[in-house]
Scaffold this active site. Structure first.
Site, short mmCIF file in Angstrom:
data_model
loop_
_atom_site.label_atom_id
_atom_site.label_comp_id
_atom_site.label_asym_id
_atom_site.label_seq_id
_atom_site.Cartn_x
_atom_site.Cartn_y
_atom_site.Cartn_z
CB CYS A 226 6.46 -5.27 -4.75
SG CYS A 226 7.55 -5.24 -3.60
CG ASN B 51 4.20 -6.00 3.26
OD1 ASN B 51 3.19 -5.21 2.85
ND2 ASN B 51 4.20 -7.06 2.32
NE ARG C 141 5.83 -11.57 -0.74
CZ ARG C 141 4.81 -10.75 -0.97
NH1 ARG C 141 3.96 -11.19 -1.78
NH2 ARG C 141 4.77 -9.90 -0.24
CD GLU D 87 12.41 -6.09 2.12
OE1 GLU D 87 11.28 -6.17 2.32
OE2 GLU D 87 13.20 -6.78 1.50
CG HIS E 219 -14.38 -16.10 15.68
ND1 HIS E 219 -13.72 -16.64 16.65
CD2 HIS E 219 -14.09 -14.53 15.60
CE1 HIS E 219 -13.07 -15.75 17.46
NE2 HIS E 219 -13.44 -14.58 16.97
C1 PEP Z 1 7.41 -6.38 1.79
O1 PEP Z 1 8.41 -6.30 2.51
O2 PEP Z 1 6.82 -5.36 1.53
C2 PEP Z 1 7.48 -7.60 0.52
C3 PEP Z 1 6.95 -6.97 -0.38
O3 PEP Z 1 8.07 -8.48 0.90
P1 PEP Z 1 7.55 -9.76 1.83
O4 PEP Z 1 6.28 -9.20 2.21
O5 PEP Z 1 7.77 -10.96 0.82
O6 PEP Z 1 8.59 -9.67 2.80
MG MG Z 2 9.94 -7.73 2.67
#
Ligand code: PEP
Ligand code: MG
Length: 607
Positions: free
Chosen positions: A569, A526, A376, A503, A272
């Protein structure tokens, strides 16, 4: 289990084969033992005449299982079959997803002085004298008792895990925390803990899992440190290359600015420590030959994987040249960070930043960001609820820095909790009260936030974005709520545009309707990826391909069907291996973490 139960207990057995090139090491073993603990059955791993409790992480590791080995998994008790089925599946997944430490190809070199060949942990060039690691220990405890020190250490590891969750090396802290739990079971004093650690280390020495010994030493160091037994290191004040047998994983974060490179003599690429050194980008090698720590400069060439202890004048010139070349590449990128990013065909792509507070917004400005693509806001709310005044001031400080700013309303729920608001305990929080759904469950909290955002905007152009929008109605309701807040407060919001995160997959099929009501879209890769594949983004064993094909196609669909501006984003926006495909899909705005702005712009210039 009583004697009677044990006699009649159901028993289920399977043979598990170690297929990962790294063996059955700390991180997968931690996930495996955590899974085993979920069952009432007794669960044993048997191999080479040894039988151990598979719920005990330390015992599992002491088996020193490497690639090619196998063990019998024996589950006994009421839920034995279920346990076996689940553990077999988890184990297979762990073996499949555990990648070998990347072997970096070595460049050729032409040094005249004799060179020691080593393994490359991290590339780069360092020219400086050696300094051999040494430490001093203080003998005095500070009065913190052993159990409080254990609890404090567990808290530190939990915090480190949370802070590094999105990075591959984040699970190291999770594994260390489980190890701490196992090793401190039934232990009442620091002396007994030290002796448990020493026996565990003795069981690993010389075996396949020897690279994890530093994790055990690290835990002992953490607990002693929490009790006040400090370890002091007098780091040199002038540039140096560190020569040490090994370092503890936690020491990598504490290395001083004067450090130019690291040479470890008894470490391994799978440790690690090595993983964290690589992530930190410090030129580092593992050299096993005996090396003298002389006071004169030596050359560490982390591209060729060599250490030149007695360089000639010509060798210094060669290394200086390589160093300059390397610095120039990074410098050129850094120097051009404020320039626009234009593709080879002349398309200008905007590179914005994802930020959380005034400090990160300032860092983004300095890093060359052209605006903020995602603020955020939940990070402003983390420890305690900020007052209306505190919120307004923070937003004002951020809004004053850029013209192009997108603020996202509070996105809590899922894996983001706030200690002071009551969210229901749900079996599937990622599918529950999250994001824009808080407009209905916590209207006062959201109304106060919107009022603070509108007040801070002071009539300037601003984009306000809603997270987790899943239907046209959820968007129009949120926008109507925002308008009502503005009306009640008599604030003119005619300069504010309202948009949404893309999303939730339902949005992909409703774009014609959304086009009628939104001002802009921002794709949150994400969450979109996790919901497309039904794999939690924080899941410890299931792995989600960050560059999945479905995610790219979803982005391409949005880019072609959206009639309003689209940006990205999520993390994919800053992934250099995805830049070309995103740009070619027609995306014109990428919002990335401040540290990736210069690099992302450079990538775009080569598309
Ligand atoms: C995402 O979901 O890609 C995003 C930018 O928002 P978060 O990561 O804050 O949920
Ligand atoms: Mg998100």
């Amino acid at each position: 289990m009583g004697l009677f139960d044990r006699f009649f207990a159901k028993s289920a057995t399977a043979v598990l084969h170690i297929t990962s090139p790294n063996g059955f090491h700390l991180r997968p073993a931690a996930v495996f033992s955590a899974e085993a603990k979920k069952f009432a059955a007794s669960i044993e791993a048997e191999t080479r005449g040894q039988s151990i409790d598979a719920k005990n992480l330390n015992a599992l590791l002491s088996l020193n299982l490497e690639k090619g080995d196998h063990f019998d998994l024996v589950c006994k008790g009421k839920d034995a079959e279920k346990a076996l089925e689940s553990l077999t599946a988890v184990f297979e997944k762990l073996m499949e997803s555990d990648e070998a430490a990347e072997n970096i190809d070595k460049a050729t070199h032409a040094y005249e002085g004799s060179a020691f060949h080593g393994d490359i942990i991290a590339q780069g060039i360092a020219i400086a004298p050696f300094w051999r690691y040494s430490e001093r220990h203080s003998q005095e405890a500070n009065g913190t008792d052993f159990h409080t020190a254990l609890a404090n250490t567990a808290d530190i590891l939990e915090r480190e895990y949370k802070a590094n969750k999105t990075r591959p090396e984040g699970t190291i802290f999770l594994a260390q925390r489980s190890l701490l739990e196992t090793l401190s079971q039934d232990v009442q004093t620091i002396e007994a803990f030290e002796s448990a650690i020493n026996s565990a280390i003795a069981a690993l020495e010389g075996g396949a899992m020897a690279s994890k010994i530093t994790d055990y030493r690290d835990l002992l160091g953490h607990v002693k440190n929490a009790m006040g037994y400090k370890t002091q290191v007098a780091w040199p004040a002038s540039p140096f290359i560190l020569l040490a047998d090994d370092l503890l994983p936690s020491q990598v974060e504490q290395l001083p600015k004067t450090l130019e490179g690291v040479v470890l003599q008894k470490s391994s690429l799978a440790s690690h420590t090595a993983i964290l050194l690589r992530a930190s980008g410090i030129p580092s090698l593992i050299v096993r030959d005996p090396v003298d720590a002389m006071q004169k400069p030596v050359i560490l060439d982390g591209f060729a994987g060599v250490l030149v202890p007695n360089p000639t004048l010509h060798d210094f010139e060669t290394a200086e040249h390589l160093l300059a070349q390397n610095r120039n590449q990074n410098k050129a990128q850094h120097t051009r960070r404020f320039d626009a990013a234009t593709t080879t065909s002349g398309r200008k792509i905007k590179v914005l930043a994802n930020v959380t507070d005034p400090a990160s917004a300032k860092a983004a400005k300095e890093a060359g960001a052209e605006g903020i693509g995602l603020l955020r806001t939940e990070f402003l709310f983390q420890e305690k609820k900020p007052t209306f005044q505190e919120q307004t001031e923070a937003y004002k400080a951020i809004f004053s820095l850029f013209d192009d700013i997108t603020v996202r309303t509070l996105d809590v729920g899922g894996d983001k909790a706030l200690p002071y608001i009551n969210l229901p305990k749900e079996p599937n929080p990622f599918l529950g009260i999250r994001g824009v759904r808080l407009f209905e469950s916590h209207p006062d909290l959201i109304a106060e936030q919107l009022k603070a955002i509108f007040t801070a905007a002071e009539g300037k152009e601003l984009k306000v974005m809603f997270p987790m929008v899943d239907s046209v109605e959820s968007f129009t309701k949120a926008k109507a709520f925002a308008k009502e807040v503005a009306d009640n407060e008599n604030i003119d919001i005619s300069a504010i545009a309202f948009g949404m995160m893309v999303e939730v997959p339902s949005v992909l099929f409703l774009l014609p309707e959304f086009n009628e009501v939104v001002d802009f879209y921002s794709i949150g890769t994400n969450d979109l990826n996790q919901y497309l594949y039904a794999i939690e983004r924080t899941h410890p064993t299931l792995s989600l391909d960050p560059r999945s094909e479905a995610l790219f196609r979803a982005i391409e669909k949005v880019a072609s069907e959206a009639k309003k501006p689209v940006s990205i984003c999520g993390e994919l926006a800053g992934d250099g291996d995805a830049t070309a495909r995103l740009v070619n899909a027609g995306i014109t705005t990428l919002s990335v973490s401040p540290g990736l702005v210069a690099q992302t712009k450079e990538r775009i210039r080569h598309v």
